[in-house]
Design an enzyme around this catalytic site. Sequence first.
Site, PDB file in Angstrom:
ATOM      1  N   HIS A  55     -13.924 -13.147 -31.182  1.00 11.34           N
ATOM      2  CA  HIS A  55     -13.245 -11.849 -31.306  1.00 11.34           C
ATOM      3  C   HIS A  55     -13.869 -10.860 -30.344  1.00 11.34           C
ATOM      4  CE1 HIS A  55     -16.624 -11.202 -34.039  1.00 11.34           C
ATOM      5  NE2 HIS A  55     -16.334  -9.913 -34.123  1.00 11.34           N
ATOM      6  N   HIS A  57     -15.429  -7.895 -30.396  1.00 15.26           N
ATOM      7  CA  HIS A  57     -16.520  -6.937 -30.589  1.00 15.26           C
ATOM      8  C   HIS A  57     -17.653  -7.145 -29.577  1.00 15.26           C
ATOM      9  CE1 HIS A  57     -15.281  -5.972 -35.017  1.00 15.26           C
ATOM     10  NE2 HIS A  57     -14.623  -5.244 -34.119  1.00 15.26           N
ATOM     11  N   ASP A  59     -20.815  -7.025 -29.726  1.00 16.96           N
ATOM     12  CA  ASP A  59     -21.973  -7.868 -30.063  1.00 16.96           C
ATOM     13  C   ASP A  59     -21.628  -9.361 -29.993  1.00 16.96           C
ATOM     14  OD1 ASP A  59     -20.459  -7.355 -32.521  1.00 16.96           O
ATOM     15  OD2 ASP A  59     -22.088  -8.363 -33.590  1.00 16.96           O
ATOM     16  N   HIS A  60     -20.387  -9.670 -29.589  1.00 17.21           N
ATOM     17  CA  HIS A  60     -19.963 -11.071 -29.412  1.00 17.21           C
ATOM     18  C   HIS A  60     -19.556 -11.392 -27.970  1.00 17.21           C
ATOM     19  CE1 HIS A  60     -19.874 -11.936 -33.821  1.00 17.21           C
ATOM     20  NE2 HIS A  60     -19.958 -10.621 -33.792  1.00 17.21           N
ATOM     21  N   HIS A 113     -11.205  -9.413 -40.083  1.00 10.24           N
ATOM     22  CA  HIS A 113     -12.295  -8.614 -39.475  1.00 10.24           C
ATOM     23  C   HIS A 113     -11.743  -7.908 -38.238  1.00 10.24           C
ATOM     24  CE1 HIS A 113     -16.348  -7.560 -38.211  1.00 10.24           C
ATOM     25  NE2 HIS A 113     -16.154  -8.155 -37.051  1.00 10.24           N
ATOM     26  N   ASP A 136     -17.331 -13.498 -37.207  1.00  7.24           N
ATOM     27  CA  ASP A 136     -17.602 -12.543 -38.285  1.00  7.24           C
ATOM     28  C   ASP A 136     -16.572 -12.641 -39.409  1.00  7.24           C
ATOM     29  OD1 ASP A 136     -19.782 -11.620 -36.879  1.00  7.24           O
ATOM     30  OD2 ASP A 136     -18.864  -9.730 -36.274  1.00  7.24           O
ATOM     31  N   HIS A 174     -24.076 -13.901 -37.827  1.00  9.87           N
ATOM     32  CA  HIS A 174     -25.106 -12.935 -38.227  1.00  9.87           C
ATOM     33  C   HIS A 174     -25.997 -13.513 -39.317  1.00  9.87           C
ATOM     34  CE1 HIS A 174     -23.625  -9.227 -36.187  1.00  9.87           C
ATOM     35  NE2 HIS A 174     -22.435  -9.802 -36.324  1.00  9.87           N
TER      36      HIS A 174
HETATM   37 FE    FE Z   1     -20.617  -9.206 -35.167  1.00 12.30          FE
HETATM   38 ZN    ZN Z   2     -17.476  -8.360 -35.288  1.00 10.31          ZN
END
Ligand code: FE
Ligand code: ZN
Length: 263
Positions: A55, A57, A59-60, A113, A136, A174
């Site tokens: 996805h 985001h 942080d990915h 998400h 996530d 995570h």
């Molecule tokens: Fe994340």
């Molecule tokens: Zn995420």
Amino acid sequence: MNALEYVPVPAFEDNYIWLVSDGRYAVVVDPGEAAPVHAYLAKRGWQLSAILLTHHHADHVGGVADLLKGQVVPVYGPAGEAIAHLTRRLKRGDRVSIAAPALDFTVLDVPGHTSGHIAYFQTADSRGTPHVFCGDTLFACGCGRLFEGTAAQMLESLDALAALPGATEVHCAHEYTLSNIRFALACDPQNHALQTWRDEATALRARQVPTLPTTIAHERAVNPFLRANDPAIQATLAEQLHESVPDRLTAFTLMREWKNRFR
Ligand code: FE
Ligand code: ZN
């Protein structure tokens, strides 16, 4: 076929960037930052052969541009999200075949998400074990927050993951396990498997060992978000939140909202 190695590389505060390697080549899943990936690849002498994204985001995906510097590798990701550098856009039922390491994935749509979130399911490794990379969506003892989707969508996505073979190893993005377990115990205080898992996970984290991968069978037993149909959980939610809980979607929705404010 050589046995594949599945490695969680820690990043940021609590992310895991998963690497899968045959000892020579490696694919990376959700590289939110490049530095820890470069460092780990160098340490093991592995060469990057593909990037898989679940996805959009940061942080990915934040490390993708840097990982592509000086090399050309395919970048797989969700068809339904705007992500830079994708060379192949995937949706439900698509297959991903990577030559080295030898990996075949089926793509699942798991919105909730984010609206276009996908997961990568590997039917069997060389030992016959299935694997899923779920970003996530599903966490050990928890699930992702609903940033773009509805509770009904997330529940359907979690149903699809819960329907995978019980032995499937679940590679979440995570390390949220201990805080998820604290919330899970509030929803499901009499669950013995959950109490046992709290003790095991606490011991693992005390030694800074990842609590992942988990398995689908384990999550069915301990994860309240996969157990919204459980009468004991529904009774606890009704009592704690002073709400009526007529069905599992209501139970799931109440749990997700309660988790957002749970301390
Ligand atoms: Fe994340
Ligand atoms: Zn995420």
